[in-house]
Design an enzyme around this catalytic site. Sequence first.
Site, PDB file in Angstrom:
ATOM      1  N   LYS A  28       0.820  -1.220   0.000  1.00 21.90           N
ATOM      2  CA  LYS A  28       0.000   0.000   0.000  1.00 21.90           C
ATOM      3  C   LYS A  28       0.852   1.267   0.000  1.00 21.90           C
ATOM      4  O   LYS A  28       0.584   2.192  -0.757  1.00 21.90           O
ATOM      5  CB  LYS A  28      -0.945  -0.030   1.202  1.00 21.90           C
ATOM      6  N   ARG A  52       2.409   8.194   7.271  1.00 21.20           N
ATOM      7  CA  ARG A  52       2.728   8.026   8.688  1.00 21.20           C
ATOM      8  C   ARG A  52       4.215   7.716   8.868  1.00 21.20           C
ATOM      9  O   ARG A  52       4.879   7.220   7.968  1.00 21.20           O
ATOM     10  CB  ARG A  52       1.910   6.872   9.280  1.00 21.20           C
ATOM     11  N   PHE A  84      -3.571  -0.475   7.216  1.00 25.46           N
ATOM     12  CA  PHE A  84      -4.188  -1.784   7.021  1.00 25.46           C
ATOM     13  C   PHE A  84      -5.340  -1.711   6.018  1.00 25.46           C
ATOM     14  O   PHE A  84      -5.302  -0.910   5.098  1.00 25.46           O
ATOM     15  CB  PHE A  84      -4.603  -2.387   8.362  1.00 25.46           C
ATOM     16  N   PHE A  89       2.841  -8.424  -9.515  1.00 26.91           N
ATOM     17  CA  PHE A  89       4.079  -9.158  -9.286  1.00 26.91           C
ATOM     18  C   PHE A  89       4.424  -9.925 -10.562  1.00 26.91           C
ATOM     19  O   PHE A  89       3.545 -10.236 -11.373  1.00 26.91           O
ATOM     20  CB  PHE A  89       3.931 -10.112  -8.104  1.00 26.91           C
ATOM     21  N   TRP A 119       6.945  -0.699  -7.988  1.00 28.54           N
ATOM     22  CA  TRP A 119       8.154  -1.176  -7.316  1.00 28.54           C
ATOM     23  C   TRP A 119       9.311  -1.212  -8.319  1.00 28.54           C
ATOM     24  O   TRP A 119      10.409  -0.749  -8.019  1.00 28.54           O
ATOM     25  CB  TRP A 119       7.931  -2.578  -6.732  1.00 28.54           C
TER      26      TRP A 119
END
Length: 558
Positions: A74, A97, A304, A384, A412
């Site tokens: 995330k 955060r 989450f 992926f 990524w």
Amino acid sequence: MTTDLAIAQENEQHEIKPITEIAQQVGLSADDIEVYGKYKAKLSYAAMNRLQQQKQGKLVLVTSINPTPAGEGKSTVTIGLGDALNMIGKKATIALREPSLGPVMGIKGGATGGGYAQAVPMEDINLHFTGDMHALTTANDTLAALIDNHLQQGNELNIDPRRIQWKRALDINDRALRNVVIGLGGHANGIPREDGFDITVASELMAILCLADSLADMKERIGRIVIGYTYDRKPVTVADLGVAGAITMLLKDAIKPNLVQSLAHTPTFIHGGPFANIAHGANSILATRAALGTGKIAVTEAGFGADLGGEKFMDITAPAIGHLPDAVVIVATIRALKYNGGVKLADLKTPDVAALKLGYVNLQKHIQNMQRYGRPVTVAINVFTQDSQDEIQTLQDLCAADGVKAYPTTVWADGGAGAKALAEHVAQIVNAPTDFKPLYTNSDTVEEKLATIARTIYGAKDVAYTGEAKRDLRQIKRNGWTGLPICVAKTQYSLSDNAKVLGAPSGFTLHVRNLVPKTGAGFIVAMTGDILTMPGLPKHPAAMDMDVDENGKITGLF
């Protein structure tokens, strides 16, 4: 295998910009920031307050399906989306955060993204950063020491040592500290009593730091904290103890949002780190307002799954910010959905469209939950290399049948370039007309709020209260705290309160074991199932793979 750390270190060495240049990108002068070395800074009070008053951009909330051992990514998608929005000329900023050392040293990892969609300097952010976590831990434990000193020095407030609510804190997973006895060793060493530790990110001070809109507001909220009860069960606050000013003083620098950058130089505000399974799970409203005041589109994330961080963002955080999300992005991976569909972890690399269809119900429930708030929703498929084209197309078709578009992302490996299609879609839907529908109103009873969350968001049939929870409920009503929103503490791994139940369960009972009023933060925590506020370390903690050489170069940090 190329690691997140290796990618970050390579790029930090050659391409990371001085933080003064990043600040200039968003109109911040040298007087607006307080630099912590070359690549980190805090906003000054003047800049922090000014940015809250500036015209605000659009807000994009990134959330996800329930986490699985297969991973979701995330934070990586959040950063990649911010980078992609800048690539298509939308002047984006990011708000995240701060990582907790608990998961860093444990099992989950950090909170700076991964691959070529990372916030940097990665090592600094994941370790001590600008000292905010240490300040919060110190402030928390200073208050605990002052409470025990009050008992020792005569207890003028008539505090019942058996009903002290305030726990000590530590920003590391340490199961041995969940329940302790203090004050042993005779009269000079304090009043013996039972105590315990929370992880720092679960402390009420963390929630207050993230929900306060100024230093003055933070001090007022700290004063409202209920530290315990008298022998005749009347609440005792920090203001009663007379130390709200001292605790605020310890947090006077921690309240200032931190400014860093992504590998693609997107300005990134990182501030506050409450967990979404045991707290409200969003960065500070000051950081989000700073991102909104400096960018045309601000991208933030909630912790989450959408059943936890997403719901709490809509019902607790967004009202505090004063700005609802203009769009919601739900992150999912094909392998995590196959895991929900019954595939074993070792077999997730094998294409399995049938299992994907079975596991899709988890994502489907999160889509429906976010759609009910009346905001536009889209899905980011974090791809992926093992994902087959048939699986990707199947997931897109399933999402389309539920009225949302799903975009494969490869951030990524490719950074922002791997989310350009998603970014172009998000840039359109943030301008779509919306009709916000709150989940509940604060005038609803505590029981009504909990029932609404449990039935609407989780799929439960009933809510069951333990005897202790019923006593807590009577106390909440007696003290006039029923108008506060509800922050459910629940396992992140399932929509239910049982971590082993995957997919989209229904008809179950949500078990509330106790209710904790957080009057400074401004919500009531409902502890459900066997959720804990002090996690433990796994058999093989990530710390066992970490090292640093004689030149200070770190290895093994993800």
